[in-house]
Design a protein around this motif. Structure first.
Motif, PDB file in Angstrom:
ATOM      1  N   HIS A 194       0.851  -1.197   0.000  1.00 44.53           N
ATOM      2  CA  HIS A 194       0.000   0.000   0.000  1.00 44.53           C
ATOM      3  C   HIS A 194       0.887   1.248   0.000  1.00 44.53           C
ATOM      4  CE1 HIS A 194      -2.979   2.961   1.195  1.00 44.53           C
ATOM      5  NE2 HIS A 194      -3.936   2.057   1.146  1.00 44.53           N
ATOM      6  N   ASP A 195       0.803   2.047  -1.068  1.00 37.87           N
ATOM      7  CA  ASP A 195       1.694   3.194  -1.215  1.00 37.87           C
ATOM      8  C   ASP A 195       1.577   4.176  -0.053  1.00 37.87           C
ATOM      9  OD1 ASP A 195       2.726   2.282  -3.620  1.00 37.87           O
ATOM     10  OD2 ASP A 195       1.209   3.292  -4.817  1.00 37.87           O
ATOM     11  N   MET A 196       0.351   4.628   0.251  1.00 37.29           N
ATOM     12  CA  MET A 196       0.199   5.644   1.278  1.00 37.29           C
ATOM     13  C   MET A 196       0.562   5.115   2.670  1.00 37.29           C
ATOM     14  SD  MET A 196      -0.462   8.601   0.166  1.00 37.29           S
ATOM     15  CE  MET A 196      -0.933   9.324   1.730  1.00 37.29           C
ATOM     16  N   TYR A 197       0.288   3.857   2.924  1.00 45.50           N
ATOM     17  CA  TYR A 197       0.705   3.252   4.202  1.00 45.50           C
ATOM     18  C   TYR A 197       2.225   3.298   4.323  1.00 45.50           C
ATOM     19  CZ  TYR A 197       1.570  -0.346   7.745  1.00 45.50           C
ATOM     20  OH  TYR A 197       2.007  -1.039   8.856  1.00 45.50           O
ATOM     21  N   ASN A 198       2.922   2.978   3.240  1.00 45.39           N
ATOM     22  CA  ASN A 198       4.391   2.985   3.271  1.00 45.39           C
ATOM     23  C   ASN A 198       4.941   4.397   3.417  1.00 45.39           C
ATOM     24  OD1 ASN A 198       4.755   0.183   3.068  1.00 45.39           O
ATOM     25  ND2 ASN A 198       4.517   0.233   0.847  1.00 45.39           N
ATOM     26  N   TYR A 199       4.333   5.385   2.747  1.00 46.14           N
ATOM     27  CA  TYR A 199       4.791   6.765   2.889  1.00 46.14           C
ATOM     28  C   TYR A 199       4.588   7.247   4.325  1.00 46.14           C
ATOM     29  CZ  TYR A 199       4.651   6.815  -2.246  1.00 46.14           C
ATOM     30  OH  TYR A 199       4.845   6.532  -3.582  1.00 46.14           O
TER      31      TYR A 199
END
Length: 352
Positions: free
Chosen positions: A70-75
């Motif tokens: 998940h992109d936003m979770y990682n950011y």
């Protein structure tokens, strides 16, 4: 429950995203923005007011396979681990938003990414990431002295009384996908902000479960109890249901049914209704959960406890003292008038 009273903006990055379908560009600021002492309180009110004024319906990052993808979770995880890298990570977040900005209805606008400290959620002090977007420009007038006259200048800017879009990602419940609050006042594409950019689902905590189950019970009262009984019994059923939630810390479905449903014939109706309707409320396998008192209070305010009669008379039932309606209100049928009636007993009229 959140408290933003002492929240501080540690870093703030401002970028701009255009609409990809209209070949509009993205603009990424090279350095973070350092607001002056005069503008900080204005920004805090602009960013936080929508979250203070709205009902706290939490979300969480969700992915079909695993949150690691998940992109936003990682950011968010990267920024919480390295707050000193907030500006560089804000560029990644803004690029991700730009990639989702390809529907022709999506408006361009400024993106503000803030690293926040001293927030309080569920009585826990935490940091958070604020992501906000301004889209709608407002006309305003400036005035300039030109000799002995005042000249009027028409300009456009952001209305600080209305945030268009925003979210707060709390560094809390990381293993579940973080707890997130979000607002979207320009819902021209409802999927753009929640689904495509943030990719979130409702956070299924006790607050969520209490609200969903109480809404399910309310609809059961309307769809099943009312047709099978009458309006008084529908109101009384909801009265007993709300009081059951209010006086218990844990919800147990069997205890609820035994206490709340007077007519035994309605218990199988309740179970059948749940099998049919449960997916709508996300309660398919739910038979017990901790009860959130704040959700019960909110639900009580929304449940109608009034019987409206076609003779332009209203009877208001008391949700606090449920036994009063059971003891002192009777329904009957008048053969002579061919009309139903309610008989109400009392000792004296109360002063308003």
């Amino acid at each position: 429950m959140i408290n933003l009273f002492n929240t501080q903006i540690e870093t703030l990055s401002i970028h701009r995203v255009g609409n990809k379908s209209r070949s509009e560009a993205i603009f990424l600021s090279e350095q973070p923005y350092k607001p002056s002492d005069e503008i900080v309180p204005l920004l805090k009110e602009y960013f936080f007011k929508p979250f203070r004024d709205k009902e706290e319906n939490y979300f969480q990052f969700a992915h079909d396979v695993h949150l690691d993808y998940h992109d936003m979770y990682n950011y968010a995880t990267e920024m919480f681990a390295n707050p000193n890298m907030a500006h560089e990570i804000s560029k990644k977040i803004t690029k991700h938003l730009f990639e989702q900005s390809n529907h022709p209805h999506i408006k361009n606008g400024e993106v503000y990414v803030a690293y926040l400290t001293n927030l309080n959620i569920d009585n826990n002090p935490v940091d958070a990431i604020g992501i906000f977007k301004s889209e709608i420009k407002t006309d305003f007038l400036q005035f300039n002295e030109d000799g002995s006259n005042l000249e009027m200048i028409l300009q456009q800017g952001i209305n600080l009384n209305k945030l268009d879009k925003g979210c707060l990602i709390f560094n809390y419940k990381k293993e579940d996908g973080y707890k997130i609050l979000t607002v979207d006042h320009n819902r021209y594409d409802a999927r753009y902000w929640l689904e495509h950019f943030l990719s979130v689902d409702a956070f299924q905590d006790e607050n969520f479960m209490t609200k969903k189950y109480m809404k399910f019970v309310q609809d059961f009262a309307k769809d099943v109890v009312l047709p099978a009984e009458d309006k008084k019994e529908e109101v009384m059923f909801m009265n007993r249901a709300v009081n059951h939630f209010a006086k218990n810390d844990m919800f147990e479905e069997t205890a609820f049914l035994n206490e709340v449903i007077d007519n035994p014939d309605l218990i199988p109706e309740f179970k059948n209704y749940k099998v049919e309707k449960a997916p709508k409320y996300s309660i398919e396998d739910v038979t017990s959960f901790p009860i959130a008192n704040a959700a019960v209070t909110d639900a009580r305010k929304k449940i109608k406890n009034v019987i409206n009669l076609d003779t332009n008379i209203q009877i208001k039932m008391d949700f606090i003292n449920a036994e009063s309606a059971e003891k002192f209100v009777e329904k009957g049928w008048d053969e002579e008038k061919q009309m139903y009636y309610y008989l109400v007993y009392f000792n004296k009229e109360q002063k308003s």
